[in-house]
Design a protein around this motif. Structure first.
Motif, short mmCIF file in Angstrom:
data_model
loop_
_atom_site.label_atom_id
_atom_site.label_comp_id
_atom_site.label_asym_id
_atom_site.label_seq_id
_atom_site.Cartn_x
_atom_site.Cartn_y
_atom_site.Cartn_z
N GLY A 13 53.90 31.91 29.28
CA GLY A 13 54.25 31.98 27.87
C GLY A 13 53.08 31.77 26.93
N GLU A 14 51.93 31.37 27.44
CA GLU A 14 50.76 31.15 26.59
C GLU A 14 49.70 32.22 26.82
N THR A 15 49.35 32.47 28.08
CA THR A 15 48.35 33.50 28.39
C THR A 15 48.98 34.73 29.03
N GLY A 16 50.26 34.68 29.26
CA GLY A 16 50.97 35.80 29.87
C GLY A 16 52.29 35.35 30.43
N HIS A 17 52.85 36.22 31.26
CA HIS A 17 54.13 35.93 31.89
C HIS A 17 54.07 36.32 33.35
N GLY A 18 54.55 35.46 34.20
CA GLY A 18 54.62 35.78 35.61
C GLY A 18 55.96 36.39 35.96
N PHE A 19 56.05 36.87 37.19
CA PHE A 19 57.30 37.39 37.72
C PHE A 19 57.22 37.30 39.24
N PRO A 20 58.34 37.20 39.90
CA PRO A 20 58.33 37.09 41.36
C PRO A 20 57.78 38.36 42.02
N ALA A 21 56.90 38.19 42.97
CA ALA A 21 56.33 39.34 43.69
C ALA A 21 57.45 40.19 44.28
N GLY A 22 57.34 41.48 44.08
CA GLY A 22 58.34 42.39 44.63
C GLY A 22 59.56 42.60 43.76
N ASP A 23 59.66 41.89 42.67
CA ASP A 23 60.84 41.98 41.80
C ASP A 23 60.54 42.96 40.66
N ALA A 24 60.77 44.24 40.94
CA ALA A 24 60.47 45.27 39.96
C ALA A 24 61.29 45.11 38.69
N ALA A 25 62.52 44.66 38.81
CA ALA A 25 63.37 44.48 37.63
C ALA A 25 62.82 43.39 36.72
N ALA A 26 62.32 42.31 37.32
CA ALA A 26 61.74 41.23 36.51
C ALA A 26 60.47 41.71 35.81
N LEU A 27 59.65 42.47 36.52
CA LEU A 27 58.44 43.02 35.90
C LEU A 27 58.82 43.96 34.76
N ALA A 28 59.77 44.83 34.99
CA ALA A 28 60.20 45.77 33.95
C ALA A 28 60.71 45.02 32.72
N ALA A 29 61.46 43.95 32.92
CA ALA A 29 61.97 43.16 31.80
C ALA A 29 60.82 42.53 31.02
N LEU A 34 57.40 42.67 26.10
CA LEU A 34 56.07 42.75 25.49
C LEU A 34 55.89 44.04 24.70
N ALA A 35 56.43 45.14 25.20
CA ALA A 35 56.32 46.41 24.49
C ALA A 35 57.00 46.34 23.12
N ALA A 36 58.02 45.52 23.01
CA ALA A 36 58.79 45.42 21.77
C ALA A 36 58.20 44.43 20.77
N ARG A 38 54.66 43.42 19.24
CA ARG A 38 53.21 43.59 19.06
C ARG A 38 52.49 42.27 18.79
N ASP A 39 53.06 41.42 17.95
CA ASP A 39 52.43 40.15 17.62
C ASP A 39 52.32 39.25 18.85
N ARG A 40 53.36 39.25 19.66
CA ARG A 40 53.35 38.44 20.89
C ARG A 40 52.29 38.93 21.86
N ARG A 41 52.18 40.27 22.01
CA ARG A 41 51.13 40.84 22.87
C ARG A 41 49.76 40.40 22.39
N ALA A 42 49.53 40.45 21.09
CA ALA A 42 48.23 40.08 20.54
C ALA A 42 47.94 38.60 20.78
N ALA A 43 48.94 37.76 20.58
CA ALA A 43 48.74 36.32 20.79
C ALA A 43 48.45 36.01 22.25
N LEU A 44 49.19 36.63 23.17
CA LEU A 44 48.93 36.43 24.60
C LEU A 44 47.53 36.92 24.96
N GLY A 45 47.14 38.05 24.42
CA GLY A 45 45.80 38.59 24.69
C GLY A 45 44.70 37.66 24.22
#
Length: 76
Positions: A13-29, A34-36, A38-45
């Motif tokens: 939540g500060e430098t990014g977001h993790g997801f369980p390895a192999g969990d494509a649905a979690a990655l997609a979510a 993040l795609a929705a 922009r400000d959050r993406r910039a802050a994480l970056g």
């Protein structure tokens, strides 16, 4: 959750977001969220760039050497 340096570099939540390895649905979510937002993406970056700025081979070696010195009873 299986990235090499993820435990050192990812602050959830500060430098990014993790997801369980192999969990494509979690990655997609995560990506959709993040795609929705922009400000959050910039802050994480920004936070991620600041986190990695002092991370690398040299600092890692020095940290290991300091730990060995401490364990051996020779403080810097």
């Amino acid at each position: 959750d299986r990235g090499g340096a993820g435990r050192d570099l990812l602050l959830e939540g500060e430098t990014g977001h993790g997801f369980p390895a192999g969990d494509a649905a979690a990655l997609a979510a995560r990506l959709a969220d993040l795609a929705a937002d922009r400000d959050r993406r910039a802050a994480l970056g920004r936070a991620a760039r600041a986190r990695v700025a002092a991370w690398g081979y040299g600092p890692s070696v020095e940290g290991f050497a300091a730990a060995v010195r401490t364990a051996a009873g020779r403080h810097p």
